[in-house]
Design a protein around this motif. Structure first.
Motif, short mmCIF file in Angstrom:
data_model
loop_
_atom_site.label_atom_id
_atom_site.label_comp_id
_atom_site.label_asym_id
_atom_site.label_seq_id
_atom_site.Cartn_x
_atom_site.Cartn_y
_atom_site.Cartn_z
N GLY A 1 -14.73 -17.49 -49.25
CA GLY A 1 -15.47 -16.78 -48.21
C GLY A 1 -15.04 -17.16 -46.81
O GLY A 1 -14.95 -16.31 -45.91
N VAL A 2 -14.74 -18.43 -46.62
CA VAL A 2 -14.34 -18.92 -45.29
C VAL A 2 -13.01 -18.32 -44.87
O VAL A 2 -12.83 -17.88 -43.73
N VAL A 3 -12.05 -18.26 -45.79
CA VAL A 3 -10.72 -17.73 -45.46
C VAL A 3 -10.79 -16.22 -45.21
O VAL A 3 -10.13 -15.70 -44.31
N GLU A 4 -11.61 -15.52 -45.98
CA GLU A 4 -11.76 -14.08 -45.74
C GLU A 4 -12.37 -13.83 -44.37
O GLU A 4 -11.96 -12.91 -43.65
N ALA A 5 -13.36 -14.63 -43.97
CA ALA A 5 -13.95 -14.49 -42.63
C ALA A 5 -12.90 -14.77 -41.56
O ALA A 5 -12.85 -14.08 -40.53
#
Length: 284
Positions: A166-170
Motif C-alpha cells: 500500500g505504501v509503494v502504491e501511494a
C-alpha cells in the motif's frame, strides 16, 4: 506547523509504539537555513505510525576535493557509527541546492545493501524532493524508508512486508505531480528511487508484477535521460535492469536474458568505474 490531528497521532505513537517500528535519524542538511527542511522531514514522518524520525545535530557532508569514492566510504562509516549510537535503522543526510527549490537526500542503513539485487540502494543513491514537500511526497519518502532498511527483527520484517504494498502504491501516485521546476535529472532520481521501492517489494514477496513495475520505471528513466548518458541515474538504471535480466534468465529463456543482462551491464560500466563507484563496479 504540525496540525492538531498530527500532534494527537504523534502522542499516541509515543505512548504505544508499533511493534517493529523503524527508527530514522535525520542529520543536519548542508545549506539548510535554520534547519527548516530537516525539521520538515521529521514533521512529515509523524503521519506514519511505523516510523519515528528524529533530528540529530550532526552534520554529514562530503568534500569532493578529496575524491568521491573515499568520501562516500567515510560518510558510510560515520553514518553507521551514528546509527549504532542512536540505536536507529536508517540515517538520512543530504543538502539543499542553492536554487532552493528542492532537497537532495541520501541514505545510510545499519547493514550493507546487497549490490547484486535489482533496486539495491547505495551510498550515492540520491532522491530529490520539493522543498516543503506536501503529503504525496511524504508518501514517497515513507516508501523509501521501508525499502532502504535492513529489518533488525522478525517483527520489523513482518511489519514492512504488510505495509509496503500500500505504501509503494501511494508513493507511485506522486510521479504524476512532480513540480514543473524539477530538472530532468531530479525527475530521474525520484523515479529511480521509486523503482528501487518496487524492486524491494519484489524481494519481499517474489511477485513478478512488482519486478515488472520496477523494470518499466527503470526503462522509463532511460527514455527520460535519452541524450544525457553522462547522468549517473542512466548508468544505475542499466545496472538494475541488468540484475532483473539475470533473474529472468534464471526463470527461463536463459540465453536471451543473459545476453541482455551483459549488454546492460556493459553500458553501466561506462560510468560506474572501479575508481569512482567500486561497489557498483564489483557487482556488475
Amino acid at each position: 506547523k504540525l496540525s492538531s490531528s498530527g500532534l494527537i497521532q504523534g502522542m499516541l505513537n509515543a505512548v504505544k509504539p508499533l511493534k517493529g517500528r523503524i527508527e530514522v535519524r535525520i542529520a543536519i542538511l548542508n545549506n539548510d537555513e535554520d534547519r527548516k527542511q530537516a525539521l520538515h522531514i521529521v514533521d512529515a514522518m509523524k503521519r506514519f505510525r511505523d516510523v519515528r524520525a528524529k533530528l540529530i545535530y550532526s552534520p554529514v557532508e562530503i568534500d569532493l576535493t578529496k575524491g568521491l569514492p573515499g568520501e562516500l566510504i567515510r560518510v558510510g562509516n560515520m553514518g553507521k557509527q551514528l546509527l549504532r549510537h542512536h540505536d536507529a535503522d536508517l540515517l538520512i543526510w543530504g543538502h539543499v541546492p542553492s536554487e532552493g527549490t528542492s532537497i537532495h537526500l541520501h541514505f545510510v542503513a545499519r547493514g550493507d545493501w546487497d549490490e547484486l539485487l535489482p533496486g539495491a540502494f547505495s551510498l550515492s543513491s540520491d532522491i530529490s524532493l520539493p522543498v516543503n514537500f506536501q503529503a504525496e511526497f511524504g508518501n514517497v519518502l515513507h516508501a523509501l524508508v521501508l525499502a532502504a532498511i535492513h529489518p533488525n527483527s522478525g517483527e520489523q520484517a513482518e511489519l514492512r512486508t504488510v505495509l509496503m504494498p500500500g505504501v509503494v502504491e501511494a508513493a507511485s501516485r506522486a510521479l504524476a505531480n512532480i513540480p514543473p521546476g524539477f530538472t530532468t535529472r531530479e525527475r530521474a532520481s525520484l523515479s529511480l528511487c521509486l523503482g528501487n521501492a518496487y524492486a524491494s517489494l519484489w524481494g519481499q514477496t517474489r511477485k513478478g508484477r512488482h519486478l515488472d513495475q520496477a523494470f518499466e520505471i527503470y526503462r522509463g528513466i532511460l527514455a527520460l535521460l535519452s541524450g544525457d548518458e553522462s547522468a549517473i541515474d542512466w548508468a544505475v538504471a542499466h545496472k538494475h535492469l541488468s540484475a532483473i535480466f539475470v533473474i529472468r534468465a534464471e526463470e527461463g529463456d536463459a540465453v536471451k536474458h543473459y545476453d541482455e543482462a551483459a549488454a546492460a551491464a556493459l553500458v553501466a560500466l561506462e560510468m560506474l568505474s572501479k575508481e569512482n563507484y567500486p561497489a557498483d563496479w564489483a557487482a556488475l
